[in-house]
Design an enzyme around this catalytic site. Sequence first.
Site, PDB file in Angstrom:
ATOM      1  CG  ASP A  12      23.491  -2.377 143.422  1.00  0.00           C
ATOM      2  OD1 ASP A  12      24.605  -2.702 143.005  1.00  0.00           O
ATOM      3  OD2 ASP A  12      22.454  -2.413 142.721  1.00  0.00           O
ATOM      4  CD  GLU A 178      28.345   0.288 137.748  1.00  0.00           C
ATOM      5  OE1 GLU A 178      27.398   0.686 137.060  1.00  0.00           O
ATOM      6  OE2 GLU A 178      28.633  -0.916 137.869  1.00  0.00           O
TER       7      GLU A 178
HETATM    8  O1  FUB Z   1      22.324  -3.275 140.359  1.00  0.00           O
HETATM    9  C1  FUB Z   1      22.273  -2.672 139.087  1.00  0.00           C
HETATM   10  C2  FUB Z   1      23.573  -2.010 138.761  1.00  0.00           C
HETATM   11  O2  FUB Z   1      24.641  -2.943 138.806  1.00  0.00           O
HETATM   12  C3  FUB Z   1      23.986  -0.951 139.763  1.00  0.00           C
HETATM   13  O3  FUB Z   1      23.289   0.238 139.628  1.00  0.00           O
HETATM   14  C4  FUB Z   1      25.441  -0.891 139.487  1.00  0.00           C
HETATM   15  O4  FUB Z   1      26.158  -0.211 140.454  1.00  0.00           O
HETATM   16  C5  FUB Z   1      25.781  -2.354 139.416  1.00  0.00           C
HETATM   17  O5  FUB Z   1      25.939  -2.917 140.679  1.00  0.00           O
END
Ligand code: FUB
Length: 439
Positions: A12, A178
């Site tokens: 991320d 997301e």
């Molecule tokens: O890294 C954990 C989760 O996986 C993140 O919050 C999402 O965006 C995905 O990358």
Amino acid sequence: MNPIIKTVFSADPSAHVWPGDDRIYVYASHDQPYTDTHDTMQSYHVFSSDDMVNWTDHGRVLHLDQVEWAVSHMWAIDAAYRHGTYYLVYCAVENATGMFRTGLAVSDQPQGPFTDIGFIQGVEWGQDPALFVDEDDTPYLFWGAGGSCHACQLTDDLLSAVEGTVVDLTSQLKWVFEGPFVHKYNGKYYLSYPGLFEGEWPEHMYYAVADHPLGPYTFTGEYIPVFEGQAGTNHGSIIEYKGKWYAFHHSMWISGESACRSLMCDELHYNPDGTIQPIYPDTMGVASLKDPSVMRGTVTLLLDASCAQKTGGKLSGTRIATERPGYTGHGYVTGFERDYQGVIVLAQSGLARDCRLIVRYCSPEADQTMKVLVNDNQLLPPGVSPSVYDKRFVFPQCSDWQELDLGKIHLKQGDNLIRVYNGSGHIDLDYIKLEEWVD
Ligand code: FUB
């Protein structure tokens, strides 16, 4: 080379260049090695570089244990700089409600460590936050999870949503799942995000464009299609650095496991109409590395001794001082006055590996003798046999800060504790540095 960070598993990436600083900083979540689930994510790392080839890992900059209101899931993050303060903008599950909240942590240094100041009021299910401060200084927050994306304006202290400004952007962002991130290019606002094409995993990276941060956004296209070795997720940021544009994202190229990810970076190009050309990640990564004389970058773990207590280590009977100039960060550690007083630092590593251990110290009065422990193993000075009781290193007298190379050490996968302590000597200790070992 891709992945850009091979020493620790992280994901991320949110990249930033701060005013008056010529380094690029990447704020990333941390994947516990090979746990096979995102539920174990508990901390963040910061990486920086001045050439996009060689990176510094500034270590663990915030951990779940330092956030009173949170119980788990230190997932995706962003960072912001405003009015002299650096903000880590992150998410975690709140203990009291079981809801994802958007936390804020502050530092007076871009590389942290960061101190939590609470979660943003008025934002519910605030997973995967992005904090965009516009040129007129207005702060906006974006967040997204489980197929939705929302945004709002923030109050001046960044701790609340401005009443009446929360907008649901979901219907404007095709396939959104997301992870929003916002950057500005030629006066337009680009909202980039991971999305599920026709609802199917893995995630593609898409973007939409608007004339105002809160929209309305026009879906514009895909900029990173699904690629071989992609983790189920993707998530990233877009940034200009030294005249070129880059897309940061992640893959599972090192581990082969979707919850054990590595940071990637590829050059990004705009078309004259402002659309983004698709990126097809390759192992060579950023264009500067296509110079065959630079075949690989390095990652150095730099552990500022004065931050040990906040970054997973400890000051054992020692204290922080600032009298002697020339130290790194906030100060140095001194007061190694009696036996066993010293500093412990945390070195997180994705894989078991060898490193070169370097200590920056000062000892103006005389040579000093110190002991070094790596996990439970006493480090041996060169030529000293394991059977010899006295295994102390000589730290030569020096009137100014200098680095001392203590040679090869072995890091295990996961958390390693390195301890430098008094073996009847007294030094001032600035940092402990771990360089990748090259045979
Ligand atoms: O890294 C954990 C989760 O996986 C993140 O919050 C999402 O965006 C995905 O990358």
